[in-house]
Each structure stands twice: as C-alpha cells, then as structure tokens.
Write an enzyme that holds these catalytic residues in place. Sequence first.
Site, short mmCIF file in Angstrom:
data_model
loop_
_atom_site.label_atom_id
_atom_site.label_comp_id
_atom_site.label_asym_id
_atom_site.label_seq_id
_atom_site.Cartn_x
_atom_site.Cartn_y
_atom_site.Cartn_z
N ARG A 98 0.83 -1.21 0.00
CA ARG A 98 0.00 0.00 0.00
C ARG A 98 0.86 1.26 0.00
O ARG A 98 0.52 2.25 -0.65
CB ARG A 98 -0.92 0.00 1.22
N TYR A 143 -9.51 5.90 -12.00
CA TYR A 143 -10.61 6.85 -11.83
C TYR A 143 -10.51 7.51 -10.45
O TYR A 143 -10.10 6.88 -9.48
CB TYR A 143 -11.98 6.18 -11.99
N LYS A 193 -16.31 10.66 -1.47
CA LYS A 193 -17.41 10.19 -0.64
C LYS A 193 -18.42 11.33 -0.48
O LYS A 193 -18.03 12.49 -0.27
CB LYS A 193 -16.90 9.75 0.74
N GLN A 203 -5.24 -3.78 -7.04
CA GLN A 203 -5.77 -2.43 -6.82
C GLN A 203 -4.83 -1.60 -5.96
O GLN A 203 -4.19 -2.11 -5.05
CB GLN A 203 -7.13 -2.53 -6.11
#
Length: 306
Positions: free
Chosen positions: A186, A200, A204, A240
């Site tokens: 990460r 993209y 929120k 991801q």
Amino acid sequence: MGDLLRCGKKFENSCASSPYSAHKMNRPTPSHPPVEISTQPASGGWHCSHLYYKWDRGALARMSTEDIAAGCTDVISNLDPTDSESPIRLQTSIVSGHKADFSLMMLDPDPLKVDRVHQRLMSGPLGTAILPGYSFVSVTEISEYVPSVDDFGKRLLAEGETEDSPTFAAKVKGYEDRLVGMNRQRLTPVFPEYPSTCFYPMNKKRKVGENWFLLSKEERNKLMSEHARSGMAFAGKVSQLITVGLGFDDWEWGVTLWAANPDFLKEIVYRMRFDEASARYAEFGPFLTGYVCAAESMLEHCRILS
C-alpha cells in the site's frame, strides 16, 4: 502638544502594566516535539502522479522527419523506468478512446523527481506536440479501514470463532504475517505484471441523508469491510491501489486497477457498485483505461515512431 505627550506616556505605562503585554512577551514554549521539515511523506509512503497526454498532430506535421526521430529518442530515454534519474516507479500506457493517447503513472518519495519527468517531456524536442490532458496528484497511505490484528481477531469472534478453537490462533497469526506485506504494498507498491489498467478518481458524498463523514467510525468500518470482501473475490485477477488526493487534488481518492484481462476491470467495477459504500456514498470521476507498454511501443502505436 503637551497634552498629547502626556496621553501617550499614560498609554505606554498602562500597556506596560497590562497582564496581556506580559503574556505576549513571555509566550510559553510549545509542548509538542519539533516537526521534521521534508517534502517526503512522513508516513513512509510515496508521492503518486497520474498524467494523461494527447499528441498534437498539427504540430507534428510541421516537424521534420529528423526532428521527430530525435524527439522519439528523447521520449524513450525520459520514460525509461530503469534510468537512475527516473522515479522509483514509472509506467507508460496506451490509452483507449479520445480522452488521451498515452499516460504515465509515477511514484517516488520525492515529488520533484516525479514532476521532473513531466517537465522533461514538455521541454524536450517533441514538447510542442505533447498536450497535457488530465492529471491526478496523490500520495500512498495505509487506510484507516485496514483492520489491525486485534480488529481481525474480534471479527473472527463475532463470526463464531472462539479464542480456544484450534483455528483461531492460526487465522490471527496468518493475518498478522500477511498484513506486513499488504501494508508495504500500500505504501511502496510494486506494479503488477498485468497488461490492462484503469484509473478513476472518487469522492465520498456529503449530501443530506448520504453524508459519509457523518457516519460513525463503526458504521464506516462495516461498509468498507463489505466493500473489501467484494474485491477479494478478484484475487489473482485484479490488483488495486488506492491513493489519497485530499489536500493534493480536486478528488479525494484515486483508484488504480490492473487486470489480467480487460473483462476483469468491467466485472470488479460492476460487482463493487452494489456495495452500499459505493451505491449510496460514492461519487466517481472520469474512467481512463489503458494498456501497459514500453515507451517505444507507445510511440509506434501512436504513429509517431515509424
């Protein structure tokens, strides 16, 4: 004039005797420890930039064949991920559709090392024929929704495990071992060996009745846990990386997906749209899809290098 001087002297004396003046002159030393001044993320993560470009065909038509050939050599050199001057991570992709012709994704602790690639492109021999189209600036992080080892154990107990069961300790230890590698990926990610990629940006919501930031931490954790489980179903198919644009760009997060097959990009996005965290609380920006390649292959595909 004498009255003015006397008034001034009186004002001076009153200021000197004021408790506020003493407070201002004897400010307490800050109690917090000194902060290290640096452009590198304090979390140990990296700066990340997604850059999208188009070729100006008119500008290219006005260039000589020799100038274009020299420019291509310069672009290939600038986009070489193995060059000592390149960011730690540098990836080139051919972009589908008319939003862009090619894209760069770069990560490094030094934000100027990342930006230097862009500056070299724009100032190089083909710079007048390269049109910047879109960019997203962010940093890597370990999300607050990543369960700690204790949180993982509590979830197992809530799902029916008992602390004295033969599997409980093994599952907790297994998660603890995996967490180190997952958090490293990460913060300082390695690009996966997948050819298809999609990026993209997203936010929120802050709408009445759909305000993510008014939910309790417990509610947000529950929704993100559901969201994560949907993504886990694509292990071995999709990789991801979520980077944070808060304070760096117009959108709050950037999502980069790599897939073993383009179909998997469609499937994971569709599947995760049904999670409440997305269905109710997410807003999405433009989707930009591409195919990872070397800089030379990009130039050939775009008919710049013959």
